[in-house]
Design a protein around this motif. Sequence first.
Motif, short mmCIF file in Angstrom:
data_model
loop_
_atom_site.label_atom_id
_atom_site.label_comp_id
_atom_site.label_asym_id
_atom_site.label_seq_id
_atom_site.Cartn_x
_atom_site.Cartn_y
_atom_site.Cartn_z
N GLY A 170 43.33 10.59 78.06
CA GLY A 170 43.37 10.72 79.50
C GLY A 170 42.12 11.32 80.11
O GLY A 170 41.08 11.46 79.44
N PRO A 171 42.20 11.71 81.40
CA PRO A 171 41.01 12.17 82.12
C PRO A 171 40.34 13.40 81.52
O PRO A 171 39.12 13.53 81.60
CB PRO A 171 41.56 12.48 83.52
N LEU B 65 47.72 17.15 84.75
CA LEU B 65 47.99 15.94 85.52
C LEU B 65 48.45 14.80 84.62
O LEU B 65 49.39 14.07 84.95
CB LEU B 65 46.74 15.53 86.29
N THR B 66 47.82 14.66 83.50
CA THR B 66 48.19 13.59 82.56
C THR B 66 49.60 13.83 82.03
O THR B 66 50.40 12.89 81.93
CB THR B 66 47.19 13.53 81.38
N GLN C 179 36.89 3.77 78.70
CA GLN C 179 38.07 4.63 78.63
C GLN C 179 38.26 5.13 77.20
O GLN C 179 37.90 4.48 76.23
CB GLN C 179 39.31 3.85 79.08
N ALA D 47 52.12 12.94 84.66
CA ALA D 47 52.23 11.48 84.86
C ALA D 47 53.04 10.83 83.75
O ALA D 47 53.65 9.77 83.96
CB ALA D 47 50.83 10.87 84.90
N ASN D 48 53.03 11.43 82.56
CA ASN D 48 53.76 10.86 81.43
C ASN D 48 55.19 11.39 81.35
O ASN D 48 55.94 11.02 80.48
CB ASN D 48 53.02 11.19 80.12
N GLN E 141 38.33 12.19 78.70
CA GLN E 141 37.26 11.35 79.26
C GLN E 141 36.12 12.21 79.80
O GLN E 141 34.94 11.93 79.55
CB GLN E 141 37.85 10.50 80.40
N GLU F 36 41.06 7.58 74.55
CA GLU F 36 42.39 8.14 74.40
C GLU F 36 42.38 9.60 74.82
O GLU F 36 41.40 10.31 74.63
CB GLU F 36 42.85 8.01 72.94
N LEU G 114 43.22 18.76 84.45
CA LEU G 114 43.29 17.33 84.18
C LEU G 114 44.33 17.02 83.11
O LEU G 114 45.06 16.02 83.21
CB LEU G 114 41.92 16.82 83.74
N ALA G 115 44.44 17.87 82.10
CA ALA G 115 45.45 17.67 81.07
C ALA G 115 46.85 17.81 81.66
O ALA G 115 47.78 17.07 81.30
CB ALA G 115 45.24 18.66 79.93
#
Length: 282
Positions: A146-147, A277-278, A142, A281-282, A150, A144, A274-275
Motif C-alpha cells: 500500500g501507500p 489508512l490502508t 505500484q 480500507a481493508n 510505496q 505490495e 498511511l498504514a
Amino acid sequence: MTNEFNRRIIEEFRANAGRVGGPFEGGRLVLLTTTGARTGAPHTTPLAYLPDAGQRVHVIASAGGSPRDPAWYRNLLADPRATVETGLFTYEARATVLDGAERDAVFARAVEADPGWAEYEAAASRTLPVVALDPAFEGPPQVEGGPAAQLVRVHDAFRRELELIRAEVAASGSTVGAQLRVNCLALCEGLGNHHAGEDQMLFPALAREYPALDEALAVLRDEHRVIERLLDDLRAVLAAPSPGSAALAAEVERLTTELVAHLDHEEERLVRALAQLTARAN
C-alpha cells in the motif's frame, strides 16, 4: 557474458534490492526480461543503463563487443514489450530502437561517460544499437504494502540515485560530461514531480483524514520549498556552458543533506498514518 555469470548476477541483484558486487559494483544496472523470439520463453539479462528525461532509460546492445547482436535485442525486435527490474521497482516497459541523430547523441554521451562503449563497438565491427525503455504507465510503479510501502520505496529510489550521482560526480574529473548532466536533470525532474504530487494529492488527503497532522504537513511543505530552491541552484550550475565538477559537487552535497533529512522526516511523520489508512480500507 555466460549464462552462468548472468545467473549469479541476477540472483545477487534480486537478493540485495539491486545491489551487486563484481564488475557491476557501484554502477547502474537493471534486469531486462524479454520474450524469446523463437521460444516464447522469458529471457532475463542484467544490463547497464543510462537515465534520460522522464522515466526513460537507455540500454546498449553491445554483447560485450561480439559481432552478433545479443539475444535480448533480437527478442525486442520481435516483441518490444519487456519487464524492467531496478531492484526497488518492477515495471512493464516498451522498447524503441533509436536511429539517426538521436541514437548517435545517446551513444556519444555513453562513450564520454565510459570509453569502454567505443571499445565494444570497435571490437564488434558493427554499430551498437541503442534502445530506449519507456514505462507503460504514468507515475511510480505500484508495490505490495500500500501507500506506506510505496512512499518508502520511492524515497529509497531517490536515496540510491543521489548515491550514484555523488559517485559519478567524484569520478568526473574537472569537467561535467553530458550524461552526468542528464542524470542530474532527471533527478531534478523526478523530485519536482514527486513533491508536486504530494502537495496536490497526498497531503490534502491525509489532512482530511487526520486533522492532527496539519502542522506536520505544513512543515513538510516548507521543506519541499527548500528543496525546490536547491534544485533550482543545481539546474543553474548545470546550465552553465562549462560547469565545473567542484561547483556541481557542492550543489549535490547541499541537496543530499537537505533531501535525506526531509525523506527521513517525512517517513517518521507519515508512514504510520498511511498504514492506518490502508488497514481501514481493508
